[in-house]
Design an enzyme around this catalytic site. Structure first.
Site, PDB file in Angstrom:
ATOM      1  N   ILE A  32       4.603   5.501  39.882  1.00  0.00           N
ATOM      2  CA  ILE A  32       4.469   5.870  41.289  1.00  0.00           C
ATOM      3  C   ILE A  32       3.033   6.277  41.620  1.00  0.00           C
ATOM      4  CG2 ILE A  32       5.257   7.499  43.087  1.00  0.00           C
ATOM      5  CD1 ILE A  32       7.356   5.381  42.107  1.00  0.00           C
ATOM      6  N   LYS A 223      16.479  12.364  49.054  1.00  0.00           N
ATOM      7  CA  LYS A 223      16.157  11.533  47.886  1.00  0.00           C
ATOM      8  C   LYS A 223      17.300  11.555  46.867  1.00  0.00           C
ATOM      9  CE  LYS A 223      14.181   9.553  44.481  1.00  0.00           C
ATOM     10  NZ  LYS A 223      13.591   8.254  44.383  1.00  0.00           N
ATOM     11  N   CYS A 277      15.756   7.479  37.141  1.00  0.00           N
ATOM     12  CA  CYS A 277      16.113   7.986  38.470  1.00  0.00           C
ATOM     13  C   CYS A 277      17.615   8.130  38.625  1.00  0.00           C
ATOM     14  CB  CYS A 277      15.593   7.027  39.535  1.00  0.00           C
ATOM     15  SG  CYS A 277      13.876   6.616  39.298  1.00  0.00           S
TER      16      CYS A 277
HETATM   17  N1  SAJ Z   1      22.967  -1.169  38.108  1.00  0.00           N
HETATM   18  C1  SAJ Z   1      24.250  -1.613  37.845  1.00  0.00           C
HETATM   19  N2  SAJ Z   1      24.943  -2.233  38.845  1.00  0.00           N
HETATM   20  C2  SAJ Z   1      24.413  -2.408  40.080  1.00  0.00           C
HETATM   21  C3  SAJ Z   1      23.120  -1.950  40.355  1.00  0.00           C
HETATM   22  C4  SAJ Z   1      22.417  -1.326  39.346  1.00  0.00           C
HETATM   23  O1  SAJ Z   1      24.760  -1.459  36.735  1.00  0.00           O
HETATM   24  O2  SAJ Z   1      25.107  -3.011  40.919  1.00  0.00           O
HETATM   25  C5  SAJ Z   1      22.194  -0.484  37.056  1.00  0.00           C
HETATM   26  C6  SAJ Z   1      20.894  -1.209  36.696  1.00  0.00           C
HETATM   27  O3  SAJ Z   1      21.134  -2.217  35.779  1.00  0.00           O
HETATM   28  C7  SAJ Z   1      20.084  -0.063  36.144  1.00  0.00           C
HETATM   29  C8  SAJ Z   1      20.516   1.120  36.986  1.00  0.00           C
HETATM   30  O4  SAJ Z   1      21.741   0.755  37.569  1.00  0.00           O
HETATM   31  O5  SAJ Z   1      20.391   0.184  34.793  1.00  0.00           O
HETATM   32  C9  SAJ Z   1      19.550   1.526  38.072  1.00  0.00           C
HETATM   33  O6  SAJ Z   1      18.981   0.384  38.690  1.00  0.00           O
HETATM   34  P1  SAJ Z   1      18.737   0.256  40.258  1.00  0.00           P
HETATM   35  O7  SAJ Z   1      18.133  -1.060  40.500  1.00  0.00           O
HETATM   36  O8  SAJ Z   1      19.982   0.569  40.982  1.00  0.00           O
HETATM   37  O9  SAJ Z   1      17.788   1.455  40.608  1.00  0.00           O
HETATM   38  P2  SAJ Z   1      16.367   1.979  40.041  1.00  0.00           P
HETATM   39  O10 SAJ Z   1      16.637   3.129  39.127  1.00  0.00           O
HETATM   40  O11 SAJ Z   1      15.543   0.887  39.522  1.00  0.00           O
HETATM   41  O12 SAJ Z   1      15.705   2.500  41.407  1.00  0.00           O
HETATM   42  C10 SAJ Z   1      16.391   3.458  42.178  1.00  0.00           C
HETATM   43  C11 SAJ Z   1      16.341   3.023  43.657  1.00  0.00           C
HETATM   44  N3  SAJ Z   1      17.250   3.825  44.435  1.00  0.00           N
HETATM   45  C12 SAJ Z   1      18.174   3.277  45.277  1.00  0.00           C
HETATM   46  O13 SAJ Z   1      18.316   2.075  45.380  1.00  0.00           O
HETATM   47  C13 SAJ Z   1      19.004   4.214  46.067  1.00  0.00           C
HETATM   48  C14 SAJ Z   1      14.915   3.160  44.188  1.00  0.00           C
HETATM   49  O14 SAJ Z   1      14.876   2.899  45.579  1.00  0.00           O
HETATM   50  C15 SAJ Z   1      14.372   4.562  43.901  1.00  0.00           C
HETATM   51  O15 SAJ Z   1      13.036   4.718  44.356  1.00  0.00           O
HETATM   52  C16 SAJ Z   1      14.393   4.766  42.415  1.00  0.00           C
HETATM   53  O16 SAJ Z   1      15.761   4.718  41.982  1.00  0.00           O
HETATM   54  C17 SAJ Z   1      13.767   6.109  42.100  1.00  0.00           C
HETATM   55  O17 SAJ Z   1      12.619   6.127  41.627  1.00  0.00           O
HETATM   56  O18 SAJ Z   1      14.382   7.142  42.385  1.00  0.00           O
END
Ligand code: SAJ
Length: 442
Positions: A32, A223, A277
């Site tokens: 970030i 957040k 996150c």
């Molecule tokens: N995942 C699943 N199934 C899904 C979606 C995700 O199993 O349908 C898993 C992914 O494989 C991964 C985890 O969840 O292991 C998280 O991935 P992600 O793409 O959902 O999220 P992050 O951690 O990469 O980013 C999130 C985002 N938050 C939201 O979408 C609400 C991002 O916008 C934030 O800025 C970030 O967290 C953060 O830094 O907080």
């Protein structure tokens, strides 16, 4: 928001800041802080990037980059080349201080605020009247007012009177950080209105999305709510997967059809939730209100149990086979990035090893040597494997010929992400991909 008297006092400070904001000191040069600092630098501000890790400082000053993220290399290079971005190990006087350091969780699921604390402490000797301090790190509610503010006030300056203080969460998606830094709406929560407005004036330099102002504690909660919303919904998808497995239903097909309902949007089941996150932030809400955050806690437990479930699936497949070798594809917590923090894929590999299996893992995005079980090529990973477990949905894996993975149908492929779109995630060993449709035809 604070009283009008307080507001007018800090409004004066704010106007001074916005007129002469020239130097921004960004503490923490990770996923970030580095892109954010570079964006300010390429938009005409003078940025002092600070990291306590000498390796990161050396890599950046040597023209390298310690993270893999689309577009970041170019913007960092441009920022450094322009001379607007310099990298240091300790803070220097500035008009604005941005704290973007990690906030992991402790073993007991409470927030580890040591990095935020020491970053705030390192600002104190440099804090001057008229400065603006912004916390970006995801933090438990009230961190800005109860933790950061008292530390900064050790400078003998008073927040809201002598300097401005705000919380502005990063909300960008790994893999799309630069795009989302610019395009996402940004929330700025001030300890008073002037602080929020000063934050807005600052980020306007490059943010094209809407900038919404609120108070600091609300911004902290927003957040956490966003990431908790996602975590709870992923837990629901995972639970659907577990139930479908028991019923012999192909969960992917069921979700695909359910999602055609105009108000249903089920997320994707998988081997668990990783990253720094979503697997972490919901705990900050649990910590803030343990008696009230029942659903949130349970969702975390469901998602945390998924790697163990994958291991159980593997054990079923290889039951009765002597010395089975397991080839794992993917180590990062999600597709097409290099980040393995809290990765469920890594957890699966570790659990399999703890079960005594011969495990090798391959990930084209993870530097060789990061893990002892890592293998440097796909061929070596697959060589002699009894079964293949696909744990991360990297685009690169889509191009591997299916016959190479299954050894022309001689070994099982467990596709936990349904990347190859032709396997039920739950019962790969029972050839029943189309079972619901076949049942219908009969
Ligand atoms: N995942 C699943 N199934 C899904 C979606 C995700 O199993 O349908 C898993 C992914 O494989 C991964 C985890 O969840 O292991 C998280 O991935 P992600 O793409 O959902 O999220 P992050 O951690 O990469 O980013 C999130 C985002 N938050 C939201 O979408 C609400 C991002 O916008 C934030 O800025 C970030 O967290 C953060 O830094 O907080």
């Amino acid at each position: 928001m604070e009283t009008e008297t307080h507001l007018s006092a800090s409004a004066k400070v704010s106007s001074t800041i916005t007129e002469c904001t020239k130097t921004i000191c960004v503490l923490g040069l990770g996923y970030i802080g580095l892109p954010t600092g570079s964006m300010f630098a390429t938009h005409g501000m003078r940025v002092i990037g600070v990291d306590i890790n000498p390796h990161i400082v050396d890599v950046l000053t040597g023209g390298g980059l310690h993270i893999e993220e689309t577009g970041v290399k170019d913007v960092v290079r441009e920022a450094m080349k322009s001379g607007n971005l310099v990298v240091r190990r300790v803070p220097e006087p500035a008009d604005v201080f941005i704290i973007a350091v990690p906030t992991p969780i402790n073993q007991d699921k409470t927030a580890d605020m040591r990095a935020v604390t020491s970053a705030a402490e390192s600002i104190v000797p440099h804090l001057a009247p008229g400065n603006l301090v912004i916390l970006e790190s995801t933090s438990p509610p009230r961190t800005t007012v109860d933790l950061v503010r008292p530390i900064l006030e050790r400078s003998a300056l008073t927040a809201g009177r002598d300097f401005l203080l705000a919380y502005s969460p990063e909300r960008v998606l790994p893999g799309q950080i630069l795009k989302e830094l610019v395009e996402n709406p940004r929330v700025i929560g001030g300890i008073d209105r002037a602080s929020a407005e000063a934050g807005r004036d600052l980020y306007t330099a490059f943010v094209k999305g809407e900038i919404v102002l609120t108070d600091a504690t609300t911004a902290e909660m927003i957040k956490l709510m966003e990431n908790t919303f996602r975590d709870v919904n992923i837990a629901l998808a995972n639970e659907f997967g577990l139930i479908a497995e028991k019923l012999g239903v192909n969960v992917w097909e069921a979700i695909d059809i359910a999602n055609r309902h105009p108000r249903v949007k089920i997320l994707r089941p998988g081997p668990g939730v990783g990253g720094h996150c979503i697997a972490v932030d919901p705990w900050f809400l649990v910590e803030a209100a343990p008696d009230r955050a029942q659903l949130i806690r349970q969702a975390r437990r469901v998602n945390d149990a998924m790697p163990k479930h994958v291991v159980e699936q593997v054990k079923q497949v290889v039951a009765g086979i002597k010395n089975p070798a397991i080839a794992c594809l993917g180590l990062t917590f999600k597709a097409d990035i290099d980040d393995t923090r809290e990765s469920p894929a890594v957890e699966v590999v570790k659990l399999l090893k703890a079960e005594g299996f011969d495990v090798r893992a391959f990930d084209p995005h993870v530097k060789i040597g990061t893990f002892s079980f890592q293998v440097e090529s796909l061929a070596k990973t697959l060589d002699g494997a009894t079964m293949v477990v696909l744990l991360t949905d990297h685009s690169a894996f889509k191009t591997i010929p299916r016959d190479q993975l299954t050894l022309y149908g001689q070994r099982t492929l467990l596709d936990t992400r349904n990347l190859l779109n032709d396997m039920p995630m739950d019962q790969p060993h029972l050839q029943m991909e189309k079972q619901p449709l076949m049942a219908l035809a009969e």
